[in-house]
Design a protein around this motif. Sequence first.
Motif, mmCIF file in Angstrom:
data_model
loop_
_atom_site.group_PDB
_atom_site.id
_atom_site.type_symbol
_atom_site.label_atom_id
_atom_site.label_comp_id
_atom_site.label_asym_id
_atom_site.label_seq_id
_atom_site.Cartn_x
_atom_site.Cartn_y
_atom_site.Cartn_z
ATOM 1 N N THR A 7 16.794 3.329 5.566
ATOM 2 C CA THR A 7 17.459 2.459 6.551
ATOM 3 C C THR A 7 16.562 2.168 7.752
ATOM 4 O O THR A 7 16.240 1.010 8.022
ATOM 5 C CB THR A 7 18.782 3.073 7.051
ATOM 6 N N LEU A 8 16.167 3.212 8.478
ATOM 7 C CA LEU A 8 15.523 3.016 9.772
ATOM 8 C C LEU A 8 14.492 4.116 10.005
ATOM 9 O O LEU A 8 14.803 5.296 9.825
ATOM 10 C CB LEU A 8 16.613 3.088 10.851
ATOM 11 N N VAL A 9 13.271 3.733 10.381
ATOM 12 C CA VAL A 9 12.252 4.720 10.725
ATOM 13 C C VAL A 9 11.679 4.411 12.109
ATOM 14 O O VAL A 9 11.681 3.267 12.555
ATOM 15 C CB VAL A 9 11.107 4.786 9.678
ATOM 16 N N SER A 10 11.191 5.446 12.762
ATOM 17 C CA SER A 10 10.652 5.319 14.114
ATOM 18 C C SER A 10 9.182 4.901 14.079
ATOM 19 O O SER A 10 8.505 5.013 13.048
ATOM 20 C CB SER A 10 10.782 6.650 14.847
ATOM 21 N N THR A 11 8.683 4.464 15.226
ATOM 22 C CA THR A 11 7.255 4.156 15.347
ATOM 23 C C THR A 11 6.408 5.400 15.124
ATOM 24 O O THR A 11 5.314 5.321 14.560
ATOM 25 C CB THR A 11 6.955 3.538 16.726
ATOM 26 N N ASP A 12 6.921 6.556 15.539
ATOM 27 C CA ASP A 12 6.199 7.813 15.297
ATOM 28 C C ASP A 12 6.057 8.069 13.794
ATOM 29 O O ASP A 12 4.992 8.471 13.315
ATOM 30 C CB ASP A 12 6.929 9.005 15.948
ATOM 31 N N TRP A 13 7.132 7.848 13.062
ATOM 32 C CA TRP A 13 7.098 8.027 11.600
ATOM 33 C C TRP A 13 6.054 7.091 10.982
ATOM 34 O O TRP A 13 5.247 7.513 10.149
ATOM 35 C CB TRP A 13 8.480 7.733 11.020
ATOM 36 N N LEU A 14 6.067 5.820 11.409
ATOM 37 C CA LEU A 14 5.124 4.860 10.843
ATOM 38 C C LEU A 14 3.681 5.237 11.181
ATOM 39 O O LEU A 14 2.790 5.132 10.325
ATOM 40 C CB LEU A 14 5.431 3.440 11.332
ATOM 41 N N ALA A 15 3.451 5.675 12.407
ATOM 42 C CA ALA A 15 2.096 6.079 12.796
ATOM 43 C C ALA A 15 1.584 7.217 11.905
ATOM 44 O O ALA A 15 0.412 7.246 11.518
ATOM 45 C CB ALA A 15 2.074 6.495 14.266
ATOM 46 N N ARG A 16 2.480 8.140 11.533
ATOM 47 C CA ARG A 16 2.088 9.259 10.662
ATOM 48 C C ARG A 16 1.819 8.807 9.230
ATOM 49 O O ARG A 16 0.999 9.393 8.528
ATOM 50 C CB ARG A 16 3.179 10.344 10.643
ATOM 51 N N HIS A 17 2.532 7.772 8.788
ATOM 52 C CA HIS A 17 2.467 7.359 7.379
ATOM 53 C C HIS A 17 1.660 6.077 7.155
ATOM 54 O O HIS A 17 1.606 5.588 6.017
ATOM 55 C CB HIS A 17 3.891 7.162 6.832
ATOM 56 N N LEU A 18 1.046 5.560 8.208
ATOM 57 C CA LEU A 18 0.410 4.240 8.135
ATOM 58 C C LEU A 18 -0.625 4.127 7.011
ATOM 59 O O LEU A 18 -0.779 3.076 6.404
ATOM 60 C CB LEU A 18 -0.235 3.896 9.488
ATOM 61 N N LYS A 19 -1.311 5.209 6.733
ATOM 62 C CA LYS A 19 -2.371 5.163 5.715
ATOM 63 C C LYS A 19 -1.910 5.666 4.338
ATOM 64 O O LYS A 19 -2.734 5.794 3.423
ATOM 65 C CB LYS A 19 -3.592 5.962 6.193
ATOM 66 N N ASP A 20 -0.625 5.929 4.186
ATOM 67 C CA ASP A 20 -0.114 6.354 2.873
ATOM 68 C C ASP A 20 -0.392 5.267 1.831
ATOM 69 O O ASP A 20 -0.090 4.091 2.075
ATOM 70 C CB ASP A 20 1.405 6.603 2.928
ATOM 71 N N PRO A 21 -0.941 5.619 0.674
ATOM 72 C CA PRO A 21 -1.293 4.595 -0.311
ATOM 73 C C PRO A 21 -0.097 3.818 -0.856
ATOM 74 O O PRO A 21 -0.245 2.668 -1.278
ATOM 75 C CB PRO A 21 -1.982 5.396 -1.425
ATOM 76 N N ASP A 22 1.081 4.429 -0.847
ATOM 77 C CA ASP A 22 2.253 3.742 -1.391
ATOM 78 C C ASP A 22 3.128 3.095 -0.316
ATOM 79 O O ASP A 22 4.249 2.668 -0.600
ATOM 80 C CB ASP A 22 3.091 4.700 -2.240
ATOM 81 N N LEU A 23 2.632 3.007 0.916
ATOM 82 C CA LEU A 23 3.370 2.316 1.974
ATOM 83 C C LEU A 23 3.038 0.823 1.940
ATOM 84 O O LEU A 23 1.870 0.444 1.796
ATOM 85 C CB LEU A 23 2.992 2.879 3.346
ATOM 86 N N ARG A 24 4.047 -0.003 2.052
ATOM 87 C CA ARG A 24 3.844 -1.445 2.186
ATOM 88 C C ARG A 24 4.602 -1.929 3.423
ATOM 89 O O ARG A 24 5.805 -1.728 3.535
ATOM 90 C CB ARG A 24 4.329 -2.204 0.947
ATOM 91 N N LEU A 25 3.858 -2.550 4.323
ATOM 92 C CA LEU A 25 4.424 -3.037 5.586
ATOM 93 C C LEU A 25 4.667 -4.533 5.502
ATOM 94 O O LEU A 25 3.825 -5.279 4.981
ATOM 95 C CB LEU A 25 3.430 -2.776 6.716
#
Length: 282
Positions: A7-25
Amino acid sequence: MTDDPKTLVSTDWLARHLKDPDLRLIDASWYLPDAGRDPKSEYDAAHIPGARFFDIDEISDQRSALPHMAPPPEKFISRMRAMGIGDGHQVVVYDGMGLFSAARVWWLFRLMGKTDVAVLNGGLPKWLSEGHPIEDMPPVMRDRHITVSLQNHLVVDVTQVAHASKLADHEILDARSPGRFSGEEPDPRPGLRAGHIPNSKNVYYKTLLNENGTMKTKAELREVFDAAGVDLKKPVITTCGSGVTAAIIFLALERLGVDRKALYDGSWSEWGKYDDLKVATG
């Protein structure tokens, strides 16, 4: 706020996961015509690293005379494949307002049966205010297989809404401003009548958000619905001007665990156009 990748993630969460290979922004920025903003040129100038641009008006059912109706599954599949978004990806959607059009694209993914998708709470403005990185280069995109399973129960058409309005057996929640809901303000789209669907209630989308564009806590969301006299034990239909801010209510309901809900895709762009559909004011 508890981060929830569905549903909803924080900017802190995204900063931690930004380089995850399976993340799509996804940058899903979209603005009303009177905003005077061009989302694609803003994306080209600055976006969160790796983000793809999702054109809400283009990735739509262009056979319809109504604005940005949900696309047919085949079109959604072809556009997502070309953007390198597919099965097994965690998708995070944001926009340039904080939380505005991102919820619409989140809902579209849900409509297509994809649940590993979240909205970035506070969007690009919060990301920028905290000094996180941005870039102006488009990402390298490789085709990715994607399967969809249309969830027809998450969307309703004008006939279903007219039925619900007449029987008053659903809560029909309108995300537009109080002035547009009451009919005191003219609709920004030409040719539409002023007012609202009979037996609907006004839950202005901004009342679900904080001033910085983040969504309110679950307890605060419940207070907003209570104040509007909404019975969340009834099935809910969300509506607005053209199906964009209705998705903000939909996201808030999902946060609260409300299962029986659907979005009226035609919204006021459709209802306000036809004289045989009743309109309430005040």
